[in-house]
Scaffold this active site. Structure first.
Site, PDB file in Angstrom:
ATOM      1  N   CYS A  27      13.529  11.616   5.918  1.00 12.27           N
ATOM      2  CA  CYS A  27      13.468  11.278   7.352  1.00 12.27           C
ATOM      3  C   CYS A  27      14.771  11.610   8.064  1.00 12.27           C
ATOM      4  CB  CYS A  27      13.110   9.814   7.530  1.00 12.27           C
ATOM      5  SG  CYS A  27      14.047   8.756   6.444  1.00 12.27           S
ATOM      6  N   GLU A  66       9.542  16.998  14.555  1.00 17.72           N
ATOM      7  CA  GLU A  66      10.034  16.766  13.195  1.00 17.72           C
ATOM      8  C   GLU A  66       9.374  17.763  12.247  1.00 17.72           C
ATOM      9  OE1 GLU A  66       8.696  13.217  11.104  1.00 17.72           O
ATOM     10  OE2 GLU A  66      10.591  13.151  10.011  1.00 17.72           O
ATOM     11  N   GLU A  84       9.860   2.295  10.505  1.00 19.91           N
ATOM     12  CA  GLU A  84      10.889   3.282  10.114  1.00 19.91           C
ATOM     13  C   GLU A  84      10.197   4.635  10.188  1.00 19.91           C
ATOM     14  OE1 GLU A  84      14.031   2.609   9.381  1.00 19.91           O
ATOM     15  OE2 GLU A  84      13.873   0.434   9.347  1.00 19.91           O
ATOM     16  N   LYS A 141       0.852  -1.193   0.000  1.00 20.30           N
ATOM     17  CA  LYS A 141       0.000   0.000   0.000  1.00 20.30           C
ATOM     18  C   LYS A 141       0.885   1.240   0.000  1.00 20.30           C
ATOM     19  CE  LYS A 141      -1.876   3.018   2.727  1.00 20.30           C
ATOM     20  NZ  LYS A 141      -1.983   4.121   1.766  1.00 20.30           N
TER      21      LYS A 141
HETATM   22  P1  NAD Z   1       2.269   9.003   6.935  1.00 24.85           P
HETATM   23  O1  NAD Z   1       2.500   8.348   8.251  1.00 24.85           O
HETATM   24  O2  NAD Z   1       1.251  10.065   6.848  1.00 24.85           O
HETATM   25  O3  NAD Z   1       1.858   7.890   5.843  1.00 24.85           O
HETATM   26  C1  NAD Z   1       2.641   6.751   5.613  1.00 24.85           C
HETATM   27  C2  NAD Z   1       1.750   5.636   5.086  1.00 24.85           C
HETATM   28  O4  NAD Z   1       0.864   5.218   6.129  1.00 24.85           O
HETATM   29  C3  NAD Z   1       0.877   6.043   3.909  1.00 24.85           C
HETATM   30  O5  NAD Z   1       0.819   4.986   2.981  1.00 24.85           O
HETATM   31  C4  NAD Z   1      -0.471   6.263   4.580  1.00 24.85           C
HETATM   32  O6  NAD Z   1      -1.560   6.118   3.696  1.00 24.85           O
HETATM   33  C5  NAD Z   1      -0.459   5.171   5.631  1.00 24.85           C
HETATM   34  N1  NAD Z   1      -1.409   5.349   6.745  1.00 24.85           N
HETATM   35  C6  NAD Z   1      -1.896   6.521   7.230  1.00 24.85           C
HETATM   36  N2  NAD Z   1      -2.749   6.257   8.255  1.00 24.85           N
HETATM   37  C7  NAD Z   1      -2.782   4.913   8.408  1.00 24.85           C
HETATM   38  C8  NAD Z   1      -3.473   4.040   9.297  1.00 24.85           C
HETATM   39  N3  NAD Z   1      -4.297   4.498  10.233  1.00 24.85           N
HETATM   40  N4  NAD Z   1      -3.281   2.707   9.183  1.00 24.85           N
HETATM   41  C9  NAD Z   1      -2.428   2.225   8.258  1.00 24.85           C
HETATM   42  N5  NAD Z   1      -1.760   2.996   7.371  1.00 24.85           N
HETATM   43  C10 NAD Z   1      -1.927   4.324   7.455  1.00 24.85           C
HETATM   44  O7  NAD Z   1       3.697   9.514   6.439  1.00 24.85           O
HETATM   45  P2  NAD Z   1       4.070  10.388   5.149  1.00 24.85           P
HETATM   46  O8  NAD Z   1       3.564  11.773   5.334  1.00 24.85           O
HETATM   47  O9  NAD Z   1       3.728   9.671   3.889  1.00 24.85           O
HETATM   48  O10 NAD Z   1       5.666  10.373   5.282  1.00 24.85           O
HETATM   49  C11 NAD Z   1       6.352  11.236   6.129  1.00 24.85           C
HETATM   50  C12 NAD Z   1       6.828  10.552   7.385  1.00 24.85           C
HETATM   51  O11 NAD Z   1       7.542   9.358   7.057  1.00 24.85           O
HETATM   52  C13 NAD Z   1       7.817  11.406   8.154  1.00 24.85           C
HETATM   53  O12 NAD Z   1       7.550  11.318   9.538  1.00 24.85           O
HETATM   54  C14 NAD Z   1       9.159  10.776   7.817  1.00 24.85           C
HETATM   55  O13 NAD Z   1      10.178  11.012   8.747  1.00 24.85           O
HETATM   56  C15 NAD Z   1       8.790   9.336   7.741  1.00 24.85           C
HETATM   57  N6  NAD Z   1       9.782   8.598   6.970  1.00 24.85           N
HETATM   58  C16 NAD Z   1      10.625   7.739   7.625  1.00 24.85           C
HETATM   59  C17 NAD Z   1      11.614   7.057   6.915  1.00 24.85           C
HETATM   60  C18 NAD Z   1      12.555   6.098   7.585  1.00 24.85           C
HETATM   61  O14 NAD Z   1      13.156   5.273   6.875  1.00 24.85           O
HETATM   62  N7  NAD Z   1      12.735   6.146   8.890  1.00 24.85           N
HETATM   63  C19 NAD Z   1      11.728   7.264   5.545  1.00 24.85           C
HETATM   64  C20 NAD Z   1      10.850   8.150   4.927  1.00 24.85           C
HETATM   65  C21 NAD Z   1       9.878   8.799   5.642  1.00 24.85           C
END
Ligand code: NAD
Length: 474
Positions: A282, A376, A248, A175
């Site tokens: 991130c 963040e 992550e 997803k």
């Molecule tokens: P997000 O948490 O909003 O979304 C990530 C994914 O989770 C999306 O596919 C979203 O649709 C899904 N999601 C949202 N609500 C959900 C739920 N209730 N149940 C299951 N899935 C759900 O994150 P984003 O805005 O896409 O990305 C930014 C964040 O990701 C930042 O905090 C960034 O630091 C982090 N990030 C971490 C890494 C790492 O490797 N540590 C890498 C990239 C991004």
């Protein structure tokens, strides 16, 4: 323009519901993709569940060949991938090309892991009751892997889950983020072209609360591998039940510029580390701790360099900073900047916003009590702070709820080792930005930055279970 279908139960499927994907820079259409509901997501999960035996029976050679071919095809189609990433994520085209190149490599690293996946002899006779016993442990696929991914690296962060899952012999339900699903569609096409059995992947697009939640609640998924925000990750872990979860998550990464650092060397690295992909990385640099004796020199060179970096249309090759993914995200950070300024922070450059375009912003006179430092930002925002001793700098790096990676610029090996030993993070980059990553290295965080490690070798370990074997020769 046509629309993209989802890949469910071995078929490209028109679900009858569509999502228009927008370019975050100008709002133009990037493409249209079908979306799944809960029932279709459950169908995809059930199909993956039924594919466990087929995927587990692939030989190491077959898996290695599929993964190598995927890498070669990504290299072949790299410009297509780069243009889609720029169109749907707003990433500077040069960086999108870089992401495609890295992903090709990443699949080849996964191919290597498929070939070396094995076990180890157990020295049973080291125990008083182990004489005349012989055996080993072997790694077995964990089962269905559910992969939930963010928008900011729509290709390579998906690859970090799909590649190891194939190497481990696990079927996948993928997803991607709703803002960047088109890259995942092209990747699925490429995986099938590379020879992945059709039962090996299911692609479902839709909101986290419906599609993501159906995956989290499913009892047929054995492992969830999530990359995204801490709040969503924590919610997933709380609801996931017995299934394994790796997270992550985010960070407010710090770089330390010590008294003996080469400032002219550090500045360009910190500019890229803080502002590439509009800081939506991130491990983007958000905090820079600078030794007080070098502070003015670093600040002046850094701000000059940030002002000279390209800000605008991400399709332009000269651009470092483009749009943020959504206007609400840019407005959130703009309000943090205003709040910091009201509390005494000085805006050295930037601070302004038009729609999704938040100017590259540098602040000083800030501290860890301000949101711009403690939370963040995930935005083109860097905070400069002064320190007196290395001990103080490391303590302030650690004064964070996050701990993904940190960087230290120093020419004294003793300082480097002090930082390595005392920084509470998943990775310390010496004489480089905390934003440095190549895909084969172990990668992940401590504290609120997550649990588990990625990098094909380490993700394959997470996606396999050990089975212990003993022959009684008595
Ligand atoms: P997000 O948490 O909003 O979304 C990530 C994914 O989770 C999306 O596919 C979203 O649709 C899904 N999601 C949202 N609500 C959900 C739920 N209730 N149940 C299951 N899935 C759900 O994150 P984003 O805005 O896409 O990305 C930014 C964040 O990701 C930042 O905090 C960034 O630091 C982090 N990030 C971490 C890494 C790492 O490797 N540590 C890498 C990239 C991004």
């Amino acid at each position: 323009m046509g629309f993209k279908k989802l890949f469910i139960d071995g078929k490209w499927t028109d679900t009858g519901k569509y999502l228009e994907v927008k370019n975050p820079y100008d709002g133009s259409a990037a493409g249209t993709v079908c979306t799944a509901d809960r029932a279709l997501t459950e169908k995809a999960i059930a199909a993956a569940f039924n594919a466990r035996k087929v995927m587990a029976s692939l030989t190491a050679k077959q898996k290695g060949d599929i993964l190598d071919k995927t890498g070669s095809l990504i290299a072949k189609y790299s410009e297509d991938f780069a243009r889609i990433i720029t169109a749907e994520a707003g990433k500077g085209i040069v960086f999108s090309r870089g992401e495609a190149g890295r992903t090709a490599e990443n699949f080849r690293f996964a191919a290597d892991e498929a070939r070396r996946l094995g076990g180890e002899l157990i020295p049973y006779d080291a125990s008083a009751s182990g004489a005349n016993r012989f055996g080993y442990y072997k790694r077995f696929p964990i089962g269905v892997v559910g992969a939930i991914t963010p928008f900011n690296f729509p290709l390579n962060l998906v690859a970090h889950k799909v590649g190891p899952a194939i190497a481990a012999g696990c079927p996948i339900v993928l997803k991607p983020a709703s803002s960047t699903p088109l890259t995942a569609v092209l990747l699925t096409e490429v995986l099938l072209e590379a020879g992945l059995p059709e039962c090996g992947i299911n692609l479902v697009v839709g909101s986290g609360s419906v599609v993501g939640n159906a995956m989290v609640e499913s009892e047929l998924i054995n492992m969830l591998t999530f990359t995204g925000s801490p709040s969503v990750g924590l919610g997933i872990k709380a609801k996931a039940g017995i299934k394994k979860v790796t997270l992550e998550l985010g960070s407010n990464s710090a770089a330390v510029i010590h008294e003996d650092a080469d400032i002219a060397y550090a500045v360009p690295k910190c500019v890229v580390g803080g502002f590439a992909n509009s800081g939506q990385v991130c491990i983007s640099i958000q905090r820079i701790y600078i030794h007080e004796k070098r502070y003015d020199e670093f600040r002046d060179m850094f701000v000059k360099s940030v002002k000279a970096s390209g800000f605008g249309d991400p399709a332009d090759e000269k651009i470092l900073v483009g749009p943020m993914i959504e206007e609400s995200e840019a407005a959130r950070v703009e309000s943090w900047i205003k709040d910091a300024a009201a509390k005494g922070a000085k805006v050295l450059t930037g601070g302004g916003r038009r729609g999704t375009m938040l100017e590259p912003t540098v602040l000083e006179d800030v501290d860890e009590t301000m949101t711009v430092v403690s939370e963040e930002a995930f935005a083109p925002l860097v905070c400069l702070m002064k320190y007196r001793t290395l001990e103080e700098a490391v303590e302030r790096v650690n004064n964070s709820q996050f701990g993904l990676q940190a960087g230290i610029f120093t020419n004294d090996i003793k300082n480097a080792f002090y930082a390595i030993e005392h920084m509470e993070v998943g990775g310390v980059m010496v004489n480089d930005m905390p934003t440095f990553r190549v895909d084969q290295m172990p990668y992940g965080g401590v504290k609120l930055s997550g649990t588990g490690r990625e990098g094909p070798r380490f993700a394959v370990e997470e996606m396999t279970e050990l089975k212990t074997v003993m022959f009684n020769l008595n």
